[in-house]
Design a protein around this motif. Structure first.
Motif, PDB file in Angstrom:
ATOM      1  N   TYR A  29      79.907  20.950  90.379  1.00 47.89           N
ATOM      2  CA  TYR A  29      78.157  21.071  90.419  1.00 47.89           C
ATOM      3  C   TYR A  29      77.612  21.371  92.079  1.00 47.89           C
ATOM      4  CZ  TYR A  29      77.377  17.704  86.751  1.00 47.89           C
ATOM      5  OH  TYR A  29      77.996  17.279  85.398  1.00 47.89           O
ATOM      6  N   THR A  30      76.678  22.730  91.288  1.00 50.23           N
ATOM      7  CA  THR A  30      75.375  22.562  92.567  1.00 50.23           C
ATOM      8  C   THR A  30      74.065  21.679  92.008  1.00 50.23           C
ATOM      9  OG1 THR A  30      74.444  24.914  93.337  1.00 50.23           O
ATOM     10  CG2 THR A  30      75.114  25.244  91.190  1.00 50.23           C
ATOM     11  N   ALA A  39      78.541  24.216  88.219  1.00 48.39           N
ATOM     12  CA  ALA A  39      79.265  25.047  89.032  1.00 48.39           C
ATOM     13  C   ALA A  39      80.473  25.885  88.974  1.00 48.39           C
ATOM     14  CB  ALA A  39      79.032  25.352  90.812  1.00 48.39           C
ATOM     15  N   CYS A 233      79.872  29.090  83.435  1.00 42.75           N
ATOM     16  CA  CYS A 233      78.554  28.342  83.419  1.00 42.75           C
ATOM     17  C   CYS A 233      78.174  29.891  84.362  1.00 42.75           C
ATOM     18  CB  CYS A 233      78.690  27.299  85.098  1.00 42.75           C
ATOM     19  SG  CYS A 233      80.378  27.703  85.727  1.00 42.75           S
TER      20      CYS A 233
END
Ligand code: THG
Length: 368
Positions: A29-30, A39, A233
């Motif tokens: 994840y970001t 991400a 993503c």
């Protein structure tokens, strides 16, 4: 690389799709607009090749909407952007720089005109809602600024058109680039635009009803099987090769829109009123001394956490801001703020990372 976990909380907002993507193989994840943004899944290069050939569904709920409604909404939206919106039409999207009173970049949203007095600013990662509220209260504008619960699903890739047609019908294929309209799926209305943060084509579904959105999400994966659909993503390789800029990475509040190459979205001629106009008129008279350009570097991997100086002997060529290994160019490609003396193509430079020097070349964007 050492791996860490992200500690979840209410402040670090999840999306309606978080559970689904975590079960579908999410690996990273970001954080974007105080929200989780996927991400990584399969590995950057695998995802890159898949995106260019098939179709992906992206949870980009982090691209939050600032909704501006009311009698003075058009005035407020125009005050924040140097793009001339005086001829804008309902049903259209406008990519536009948001700038401050010094003519410096704050954000680069897609601005959507939903009605004569209703706008959405589909944000990159910065708090434009607070900026809008500040201006509105300072000038006593008749507007209501909110962040509605809109959670975008992007459907990207060459097979996105077939997939969306199968679910939503022929009408969706008639949507023009940067147009939007409402489409029906099983009795619910969905706001869909033809846009997205890749150059592989596709749509963005602005989901306003979470429950209905999850049904559509599941349908995309069910019907998408025959198109080899995968969760995905925004892809670092694809977006750098395509020259799609990332706010906070490629540019920040120290840069003006001319330096970012946003010339076609700047109006310093007409009598429209926006903050930072005086400053931009000054910049347009003086000219800029640096701008964002592409670079190619003789390396087979890189990770950029802060901007890196690019040198030509003792002189500074510019700063590298984003970079990634490109399987297409078979070297590292990147986006850099390049000083004017080095704008002429094929200027070579050295980049030092961990005491190791590599050579690179300045080139145009998008990369070719
Ligand atoms: N979709 C939506 N919201 C977003 C993004 C998005 N918010 C954050 C971020 N992305 C905003 N930044 C961009 C950058 C580029 C584009 C869109 C949003 C883009 N550019 C095209 C190009 O440069 O070729 C088209 C520009 C144009 O024709 O005017 O699409 O992706 N909802």
């Amino acid at each position: 690389m050492k791996k860490f976990y992200i500690a979840k909380s209410r402040r670090l907002r999840g999306t309606p799709y978080s559970k689904r993507i975590e079960n579908q193989g999410l690996t990273a994840y970001t954080v974007y607009n105080h929200m989780l943004l996927p991400a990584g899944f399969d590995g950057l290069e695998k995802e890159y090749f898949h995106l260019k050939e098939h179709v992906q569904v992206w949870d980009v709920a982090g691209e939050r909407q600032v909704q501006i409604v009311g009698k003075d909404s058009t005035k407020l939206v125009q005050l924040m952007t140097c793009r001339n919106l005086s001829k804008s039409k309902v049903g259209r999207c406008y990519y536009a720089p948001i700038i401050d009173e010094q003519g410096k970049m704050i954000n680069d949203p897609i601005i959507l005109k939903l009605d004569e007095n209703k706008w959405w600013l589909s944000l990159a990662d910065s708090d434009v809602g607070l900026y809008a509220k500040g201006i509105a209260s300072g000038l006593n504008l008749k507007v209501d600024v909110t962040e509605p619960d809109v959670n975008i699903l992007a459907v990207q890739g060459p097979k996105s058109f077939k997939l969306m047609e199968k679910i939503l019908g022929k009408k969706i294929t008639e949507l023009k680039f940067y147009g939007f309209s409402y489409f029906d799926f099983k009795g619910s209305k969905f706001f869909i635009a033809r846009s997205g943060w890749s150059k592989q084509g596709g749509y963005e579904i602005y989901v306003e009803n979470r429950e209905a959105g999850l049904k559509l999400y599941d349908e995309l994966f069910l019907v998408g099987k025959e198109f080899n659909v995968k969760p995905g993503c925004p892809n670092l390789i694809e977006r750098i090769e395509s020259g799609l800029l990332s706010c906070g990475n490629d540019f920040d509040n120290g840069d003006n829109p001319y330096e970012c190459g946003f010339d076609k979205y700047i109006d310093v001629e007409s009598d429209i009123n926006y903050l930072g106009k005086k400053a931009l008129i000054q910049v347009s008279k003086e000219g800029i001394k640096r701008k964002l350009m592409g670079v190619k570097i003789d390396l087979d991997k890189i990770e950029i956490m802060e901007e890196k100086p690019l040198q030509n002997g003792k002189s500074l060529v510019g700063y590298l801001r984003s970079a990634v290994y490109s399987p297409h160019f078979k070297k590292v490609v990147g986006i850099a703020m390049i000083n004017k003396e080095y704008w002429n193509k094929k200027t070579s430079f050295e980049l030092e990372i961990n005491g190791k020097k590599s050579k690179g070349l300045v080139c145009d964007l998008p990369l070719v």
